[in-house]
Design a protein around this motif. Structure first.
Motif, short mmCIF file in Angstrom:
data_model
loop_
_atom_site.label_atom_id
_atom_site.label_comp_id
_atom_site.label_asym_id
_atom_site.label_seq_id
_atom_site.Cartn_x
_atom_site.Cartn_y
_atom_site.Cartn_z
N PHE A 197 0.82 -1.22 0.00
CA PHE A 197 0.00 0.00 0.00
C PHE A 197 0.85 1.26 0.00
N ASP A 198 0.27 2.33 -0.54
CA ASP A 198 0.93 3.63 -0.51
C ASP A 198 0.60 4.38 0.77
N LYS A 199 -0.64 4.23 1.24
CA LYS A 199 -1.07 4.91 2.46
C LYS A 199 -1.28 3.89 3.57
N PRO A 200 -0.99 4.26 4.82
CA PRO A 200 -1.20 3.32 5.94
C PRO A 200 -2.68 2.95 6.06
N THR A 201 -2.94 1.68 6.34
CA THR A 201 -4.31 1.20 6.51
C THR A 201 -4.37 0.32 7.75
N ALA A 202 -5.60 0.04 8.21
CA ALA A 202 -5.76 -0.85 9.36
C ALA A 202 -5.23 -2.24 9.02
N PHE A 203 -5.44 -2.67 7.77
CA PHE A 203 -4.93 -3.98 7.36
C PHE A 203 -3.41 -4.01 7.41
N LEU A 204 -2.78 -2.93 6.95
CA LEU A 204 -1.32 -2.86 6.94
C LEU A 204 -0.77 -2.86 8.36
N LEU A 221 6.89 -1.46 -4.87
CA LEU A 221 5.76 -1.10 -5.72
C LEU A 221 4.57 -0.80 -4.82
N ARG A 222 3.99 0.38 -4.96
CA ARG A 222 2.93 0.82 -4.04
C ARG A 222 1.66 1.19 -4.80
N ALA A 223 0.53 0.76 -4.27
CA ALA A 223 -0.78 1.11 -4.85
C ALA A 223 -1.83 0.93 -3.76
N ASP A 224 -2.72 1.88 -3.63
CA ASP A 224 -3.79 1.76 -2.63
C ASP A 224 -4.94 0.92 -3.16
N SER A 225 -4.94 0.62 -4.44
CA SER A 225 -5.97 -0.23 -5.03
C SER A 225 -5.58 -1.69 -4.88
N ASP A 226 -6.45 -2.47 -4.26
CA ASP A 226 -6.20 -3.91 -4.14
C ASP A 226 -6.14 -4.56 -5.52
N LEU A 227 -6.94 -4.08 -6.45
CA LEU A 227 -6.94 -4.64 -7.80
C LEU A 227 -5.62 -4.38 -8.50
N ALA A 228 -5.04 -3.18 -8.30
CA ALA A 228 -3.75 -2.87 -8.90
C ALA A 228 -2.66 -3.77 -8.32
N GLN A 229 -2.70 -3.98 -7.01
CA GLN A 229 -1.71 -4.87 -6.40
C GLN A 229 -1.83 -6.28 -6.95
N LEU A 230 -3.06 -6.78 -7.08
CA LEU A 230 -3.26 -8.12 -7.62
C LEU A 230 -2.77 -8.21 -9.05
N ALA A 231 -3.01 -7.16 -9.84
CA ALA A 231 -2.55 -7.16 -11.23
C ALA A 231 -1.03 -7.20 -11.30
N LEU A 232 -0.36 -6.52 -10.39
CA LEU A 232 1.10 -6.54 -10.36
C LEU A 232 1.62 -7.92 -10.01
#
Length: 296
Positions: A197-204, A221-232
């Motif tokens: 993730f790019d921004k801190p989250t409760a999950f992180l 590699l950072r992305a706040d979109s779960d879909l973008a992370q999965l695509a990577l």
């Protein structure tokens, strides 16, 4: 202050806030720009306040307008909920009408489509609105009829059914590991391209307890979109977090399973007032049963 202000004035006011101009609001609502202007002026006159100021950037909301925004949004959600409820009673009985479902990006894109497809086969007069958001939709204000949540709801007015825990682990594509090797411990993980993730989250924050060092600064590699992370991950770009069931279907390789295993407790929820609604009951049951199978 005037009484009985028509909803159409608030609707236009909210559209201007959202679109940033009278012309944009008019297009969004299917009305003319002069009509939108008259609605705003009428609301300002009725409330005896100034809602917008003109600038080179368009209409800028005043502090009063910003303070009223959440109330106008609540009215919008209520009006939409009223229309959905009415749609379930038109032209006879049975499962029909509109139901609005909220889910996270990953669940909404990767898990729910076959469940919704089967639901529509059984109930072809049902219309499903699928809202993809990692923000917890407010069921109490009727932003959605049904929500899939990764946290147990605390509000007493909600009906909730636990469907199980969805496990998340670290995964990578086989060819990435063939090129760079498979990390054998947490220290070796940080020598790899880690996706996060790019921004801190409760999950992180929760994940960092299981795997020290699992923070934003460690992600190449950072992305706040779960879909973008999965695509990577699917593209072989590096090692990242993925639901175990999805990774199994994609033939991704799990990395450090003993060091990192995160459980997402999953619930299907709706407002208790919708318990007797055929459209909501059928959708609620279908989602719960489908997600229970997925979580197993």
């Amino acid at each position: 202050m005037a009484e009985n202000i028509g909803w159409e004035l608030y609707r236009t006011f909210l559209a201007v806030l959202q679109e940033g101009s009278l012309s944009g609001a008019a297009r969004a609502l299917g009305i003319t720009q002069p009509t939108a202007g008259r609605h705003v002026e009428a609301l300002e006159h009725a409330l005896n306040v100034s809602l917008f100021t003109r600038s080179q950037l368009g209409l800028q909301p005043t502090d009063v307008a910003l303070a009223l925004r959440s109330h106008a949004e609540a009215m919008q959600h209520t009006a939409a909920s009223l229309e959905r409820a009415a749609s379930g009673h038109a032209d006879g009985a049975g499962v029909q009408g509109v139901v609005r479902v909220s889910a996270s990006e990953i669940v909404g894109v990767e898990v729910l489509p076959p469940i919704i497809a089967a639901l529509r086969e059984r109930h072809p007069r049902l219309v499903v609105e699928l809202v993809l958001s990692n923000r917890v939709q407010d069921l109490l204000q009727r932003e959605a009829d049904i929500a899939v949540r990764m946290v147990r709801p605390s509000q007493a007015q909600l009906v909730a059914r636990r469907v199980g825990s969805i496990e998340v682990g670290l995964h990578a594509r086989r060819d990435y590991l063939d090129r760079h090797g498979t990390p054998r411990n947490a220290k070796a993980l940080w020598e790899h391209t880690v996706i996060g993730f790019d921004k801190p989250t409760a999950f992180l924050r929760g994940a960092s307890k299981a795997l020290p060092g699992f923070t934003r600064d460690a992600f190449a590699l950072r992305a706040d979109s779960d879909l973008a992370q999965l695509a990577l991950i699917r593209a072989g770009a590096g090692i990242g977090m993925c639901q175990v069931a999805l990774a199994r279907g994609d033939a991704l390789v799990r990395v450090l399973p003993n060091a990192f295993a995160f459980q997402l407790e999953t619930w299907v929820t709706m407002h208790e007032d919708l318990r007797a609604s055929p459209r909501c009951r059928a959708t609620f049951d279908a989602l719960a049963e489908g997600l229970e199978r997925y979580a197993r």
